[in-house]
Design a protein around this motif. Sequence first.
Motif, mmCIF file in Angstrom:
data_model
loop_
_atom_site.group_PDB
_atom_site.id
_atom_site.type_symbol
_atom_site.label_atom_id
_atom_site.label_comp_id
_atom_site.label_asym_id
_atom_site.label_seq_id
_atom_site.Cartn_x
_atom_site.Cartn_y
_atom_site.Cartn_z
ATOM 1 N N GLU A 113 0.757 -0.868 -0.076
ATOM 2 C CA GLU A 113 -0.147 -0.080 0.263
ATOM 3 C C GLU A 113 0.705 1.221 0.097
ATOM 4 O O GLU A 113 2.082 1.601 0.937
ATOM 5 N N LYS A 114 0.016 2.366 -0.755
ATOM 6 C CA LYS A 114 1.458 3.747 -1.158
ATOM 7 C C LYS A 114 0.553 4.578 -0.198
ATOM 8 O O LYS A 114 -0.456 4.902 -0.478
ATOM 9 N N ILE A 115 1.086 5.879 0.428
ATOM 10 C CA ILE A 115 0.421 6.433 1.470
ATOM 11 C C ILE A 115 1.084 7.621 0.893
ATOM 12 O O ILE A 115 2.429 7.515 0.492
ATOM 13 N N GLY A 116 0.315 8.573 0.922
ATOM 14 C CA GLY A 116 0.595 10.106 0.793
ATOM 15 C C GLY A 116 -0.071 11.558 0.550
ATOM 16 O O GLY A 116 -0.920 11.004 1.117
ATOM 17 N N GLN A 117 0.181 12.630 0.710
ATOM 18 C CA GLN A 117 -0.409 13.427 0.885
ATOM 19 C C GLN A 117 -0.211 14.286 -0.529
ATOM 20 O O GLN A 117 0.830 14.770 -1.123
ATOM 21 N N ASN A 118 -1.550 14.449 -1.478
ATOM 22 C CA ASN A 118 -1.516 14.993 -2.152
ATOM 23 C C ASN A 118 -1.050 14.045 -3.552
ATOM 24 O O ASN A 118 0.311 14.079 -4.291
ATOM 25 N N LEU A 119 -1.041 12.628 -4.118
ATOM 26 C CA LEU A 119 -0.522 11.437 -3.592
ATOM 27 C C LEU A 119 -0.414 12.318 -5.848
ATOM 28 O O LEU A 119 0.299 11.650 -6.645
ATOM 29 N N LYS A 120 -1.538 12.576 -6.664
ATOM 30 C CA LYS A 120 -1.523 12.535 -7.561
ATOM 31 C C LYS A 120 -0.388 14.107 -8.345
ATOM 32 O O LYS A 120 0.374 13.942 -9.038
ATOM 33 N N TYR A 121 0.508 14.260 -7.651
ATOM 34 C CA TYR A 121 1.643 15.304 -8.187
ATOM 35 C C TYR A 121 2.682 13.983 -7.732
ATOM 36 O O TYR A 121 3.274 14.768 -8.731
ATOM 37 N N ASP A 122 2.433 13.484 -6.781
ATOM 38 C CA ASP A 122 4.223 12.794 -7.124
ATOM 39 C C ASP A 122 3.724 11.541 -7.707
ATOM 40 O O ASP A 122 5.074 11.535 -8.538
ATOM 41 N N ILE A 123 2.882 11.214 -8.464
ATOM 42 C CA ILE A 123 2.245 10.323 -9.231
ATOM 43 C C ILE A 123 2.687 10.886 -10.722
ATOM 44 O O ILE A 123 3.562 10.130 -11.663
ATOM 45 N N LYS A 124 2.332 12.294 -10.625
ATOM 46 C CA LYS A 124 2.649 12.432 -11.974
ATOM 47 C C LYS A 124 4.160 13.060 -11.972
ATOM 48 O O LYS A 124 5.087 12.651 -13.436
ATOM 49 N N VAL A 125 5.108 13.221 -11.248
ATOM 50 C CA VAL A 125 6.308 13.648 -11.059
ATOM 51 C C VAL A 125 7.063 12.185 -11.776
ATOM 52 O O VAL A 125 7.989 11.942 -12.139
ATOM 53 N N LEU A 126 6.672 11.097 -11.086
ATOM 54 C CA LEU A 126 7.481 9.479 -11.262
ATOM 55 C C LEU A 126 6.748 9.167 -12.445
ATOM 56 O O LEU A 126 7.105 8.822 -12.649
ATOM 57 N N ALA A 127 6.310 10.043 -12.997
ATOM 58 C CA ALA A 127 5.630 9.573 -14.461
ATOM 59 C C ALA A 127 6.599 9.536 -15.467
ATOM 60 O O ALA A 127 6.890 9.345 -16.678
ATOM 61 N N LYS A 128 7.064 11.464 -15.187
ATOM 62 C CA LYS A 128 8.131 11.321 -15.733
ATOM 63 C C LYS A 128 9.518 10.414 -16.094
ATOM 64 O O LYS A 128 10.432 10.489 -16.740
ATOM 65 N N TYR A 129 9.726 9.746 -14.822
ATOM 66 C CA TYR A 129 10.546 9.108 -14.747
ATOM 67 C C TYR A 129 10.302 7.252 -14.963
ATOM 68 O O TYR A 129 11.480 6.718 -15.146
ATOM 69 N N ASN A 130 9.224 7.591 -16.177
ATOM 70 C CA ASN A 130 8.463 6.307 -16.225
ATOM 71 C C ASN A 130 7.944 5.442 -15.319
ATOM 72 O O ASN A 130 8.656 3.718 -15.889
ATOM 73 N N ILE A 131 8.140 5.522 -14.329
ATOM 74 C CA ILE A 131 7.276 4.893 -12.439
ATOM 75 C C ILE A 131 6.050 5.094 -13.059
ATOM 76 O O ILE A 131 5.378 5.905 -12.878
ATOM 77 N N GLU A 132 4.953 3.898 -13.089
ATOM 78 C CA GLU A 132 3.385 4.443 -12.813
ATOM 79 C C GLU A 132 3.261 3.066 -11.611
ATOM 80 O O GLU A 132 3.905 2.394 -10.606
ATOM 81 N N VAL A 133 2.952 4.369 -10.822
ATOM 82 C CA VAL A 133 2.535 3.737 -9.844
ATOM 83 C C VAL A 133 1.180 2.656 -8.559
ATOM 84 O O VAL A 133 -0.079 3.133 -9.421
ATOM 85 N N ARG A 134 1.765 1.273 -8.876
ATOM 86 C CA ARG A 134 0.360 0.538 -8.387
ATOM 87 C C ARG A 134 -0.234 -0.316 -6.884
ATOM 88 O O ARG A 134 0.831 0.801 -6.254
ATOM 89 N N GLY A 135 -0.717 -0.120 -6.785
ATOM 90 C CA GLY A 135 -1.295 -1.085 -5.715
ATOM 91 C C GLY A 135 -1.723 -0.510 -4.962
ATOM 92 O O GLY A 135 -2.957 0.523 -5.257
ATOM 93 N N LYS A 136 -2.461 -0.255 -3.942
ATOM 94 C CA LYS A 136 -3.561 -0.101 -3.010
ATOM 95 C C LYS A 136 -2.833 1.584 -2.809
ATOM 96 O O LYS A 136 -1.758 2.026 -1.933
ATOM 97 N N LEU A 137 -3.611 2.491 -2.596
ATOM 98 C CA LEU A 137 -3.402 4.025 -2.378
ATOM 99 C C LEU A 137 -4.542 4.610 -1.517
ATOM 100 O O LEU A 137 -5.265 4.799 -1.137
ATOM 101 N N PHE A 138 -3.620 5.209 -0.578
ATOM 102 C CA PHE A 138 -4.432 6.181 0.285
ATOM 103 C C PHE A 138 -3.271 7.567 0.679
ATOM 104 O O PHE A 138 -2.943 7.929 0.870
ATOM 105 N N ASP A 139 -4.482 8.669 0.152
ATOM 106 C CA ASP A 139 -4.216 9.947 0.127
ATOM 107 C C ASP A 139 -4.477 10.840 1.330
ATOM 108 O O ASP A 139 -6.026 11.025 1.410
ATOM 109 N N THR A 140 -4.069 11.643 2.638
ATOM 110 C CA THR A 140 -4.339 12.181 3.362
ATOM 111 C C THR A 140 -5.402 13.196 3.046
ATOM 112 O O THR A 140 -6.322 13.333 3.507
ATOM 113 N N MET A 141 -4.980 13.591 2.863
ATOM 114 C CA MET A 141 -5.876 15.185 1.276
ATOM 115 C C MET A 141 -7.309 14.952 0.909
ATOM 116 O O MET A 141 -7.589 15.160 1.968
#
Length: 372
Positions: free
Chosen positions: A247-275
Amino acid sequence: MGDASDNIPGLPGVGEKTAKKFLAAYGSMENLFEHTHELKGKMKEKIEANKELGLLSKKLATIMLDVPVEFNAKDFELDQPDIPKVTEIFEELEFRRLIDNFTKTFAVKTEDASTETATKSTENKATPKEEASAGAGQFSLFGGDPANVTEVVTEHTRKTAENTSHFYQSVAEGMGTKLFLKNLMSQTSVCFDTETTGLNPLTAELVGISFSWETGKGFYLPVPEDKTEAQALIEQVRPFFESESIEKIGQNLKYDIKVLAKYNIEVRGKLFDTMLAHYLINPDMRHNMDILAETYLNYTPISITELIGKKGKNQLSMRDVPLEKQTEYAVEDADITLQLKEHFTNELGEAILKNYSMRLKSRYFVCLPPWN
């Protein structure tokens, strides 16, 4: 100098430094205009040409103390409302959260009044503090949790990194990174946060990534500035981000996911965004991490301005910040977000949480543009 926010024009060409100089030399606006012959060049011309503007600015900035204002403290006392009638109106308008806060506030006020005498006669003793409800934070309209209604929380009583025990460590290259990744992949739930060079996820570059899976502890993985070296390091972390079982936890995960996508990383699994979780719990409140930390954890995080300064031409990039300070700031973010997740999970309830978890991933990737 003027103040644009209050429509005070000021004297053209006179900034803060010059204003202080004039104040020290002449003492007042009027005295300055009587001694303009002592000034030279363009400054003399500007001061003399804008005398009326200067006097108007002083008049606008002067606080009037002789205004006939009548004040009666009793007019501002909070009366006991008609609870049944107010509740009826709130129910009709479907103000469910306000009903809870309203009922708690005035019910507690009544109880406090009846027990005030008994409280004064008892010896002050430390008692365990009950956790505040996530929906009844100190920023809510009518107040907070009944257990905390008599407690005044200030910046001086809040926890900080300086007075709270913690272990934040930067990950060393080579064997240190391998050991960290092995430990990371053995977890079932991890909070992560990216540190970047800017706020725009489409242009920002990674400076580092923080991870935390235990309260008060976490790790910071610095990312090299060289793009080839950065991509090589990110490839080592790819198994974590693309793992379906962690499980991946974050605050405003949308931002982190977009940044990582620039490095060809796709965030998978269960997500929990505190925001987003907090939006479901209390949509009327602000959702940034600093406010959530102060409201629900009684903790004041390290300010970003302490690291890079205020906005402007002299503001630093996160890359300019020493590694030790980067580590403290970044891992603290992940640690606090992890604690918020644990707090909010209890508030969401099983039904909301399941629905949230199923929809979260699709919502994020619908927002993402195609990457080549």
